[in-house]
Design a protein around this motif. Structure first.
Motif, PDB file in Angstrom:
ATOM      1  N   PHE A  33      -0.480   1.832   5.107  1.00  0.00           N
ATOM      2  CA  PHE A  33      -1.170   1.981   3.820  1.00  0.00           C
ATOM      3  C   PHE A  33      -2.057   0.768   3.541  1.00  0.00           C
ATOM      4  CE2 PHE A  33      -1.268   1.051  -0.747  1.00  0.00           C
ATOM      5  CZ  PHE A  33      -1.933   2.181  -1.209  1.00  0.00           C
ATOM      6  N   LEU A  34      -1.539  -0.418   3.809  1.00  0.00           N
ATOM      7  CA  LEU A  34      -2.300  -1.640   3.577  1.00  0.00           C
ATOM      8  C   LEU A  34      -3.548  -1.671   4.465  1.00  0.00           C
ATOM      9  CD1 LEU A  34      -2.622  -4.375   2.201  1.00  0.00           C
ATOM     10  CD2 LEU A  34      -1.020  -5.317   3.877  1.00  0.00           C
ATOM     11  N   GLU A  36      -5.130   0.874   5.807  1.00  0.00           N
ATOM     12  CA  GLU A  36      -6.053   1.918   5.349  1.00  0.00           C
ATOM     13  C   GLU A  36      -6.795   1.472   4.088  1.00  0.00           C
ATOM     14  OE1 GLU A  36      -3.541   5.323   4.843  1.00  0.00           O
ATOM     15  OE2 GLU A  36      -3.616   5.868   6.968  1.00  0.00           O
ATOM     16  N   THR A  37      -6.068   0.848   3.161  1.00  0.00           N
ATOM     17  CA  THR A  37      -6.670   0.378   1.915  1.00  0.00           C
ATOM     18  C   THR A  37      -7.704  -0.698   2.186  1.00  0.00           C
ATOM     19  OG1 THR A  37      -4.644   0.913   0.702  1.00  0.00           O
ATOM     20  CG2 THR A  37      -6.165  -0.658  -0.337  1.00  0.00           C
ATOM     21  N   ALA A  40     -10.798   0.844   3.767  1.00  0.00           N
ATOM     22  CA  ALA A  40     -11.588   1.534   2.739  1.00  0.00           C
ATOM     23  C   ALA A  40     -12.317   0.544   1.840  1.00  0.00           C
ATOM     24  CB  ALA A  40     -10.684   2.442   1.908  1.00  0.00           C
ATOM     25  N   ALA A  41     -11.768  -0.667   1.694  1.00  0.00           N
ATOM     26  CA  ALA A  41     -12.405  -1.698   0.864  1.00  0.00           C
ATOM     27  C   ALA A  41     -13.502  -2.450   1.606  1.00  0.00           C
ATOM     28  CB  ALA A  41     -11.355  -2.683   0.357  1.00  0.00           C
TER      29      ALA A  41
END
Length: 118
Positions: A33-34, A36-37, A40-41
């Motif tokens: 999740f980290l 991917e986040t 995306a950032a």
């Protein structure tokens, strides 16, 4: 980061597990999740950013849990008596609001990370 820190603090024994690779399914899902986040950032290689954030969270939890287990020693008097040797520490102290200090430090980290993408 705040929720992860909160989860670790709700289970203070978990800090003792942070000295080994976190390869369980929950840890891997959090790391996925980290990554991917961060991707995306705008971080094209999220590993270093994830490493920085993860170590900040884990380090802050270890420090807080260790401090609280020690009885939360009052260092103010000790440092003021030694102000000639440690003037900055005597002035600012070591005690703090754990949550506020975490949030402020996280802000510094995130601001630096944002600038690195520009």
């Amino acid at each position: 980061m705040r929720r992860w820190r909160g989860a670790l603090l709700r289970h203070p024994w978990s800090a003792t597990l942070l000295d080994r690779p976190l390869m369980g399914p929950h840890a891997l899902e959090r790391t996925e999740f980290l990554y991917e986040t961060l991707t995306a950032a705008g971080f094209t290689a999220p590993k270093t950013a994830a490493y920085s954030l993860s170590n900040y969270v884990m380090g802050s939890v270890i420090m807080q849990v260790t401090w609280e287990r020690s009885g939360g020693t009052d260092t103010g008097h000790f440092l003021r008596e030694r102000a000639d040797r440690y003037p900055a520490l005597a002035e600012h102290g070591l005690e703090h609001d754990w949550d506020a200090t975490f949030d402020e430090g996280l802000g510094y980290l995130l601001e630096g990370m944002a600038r690195s993408r520009q």
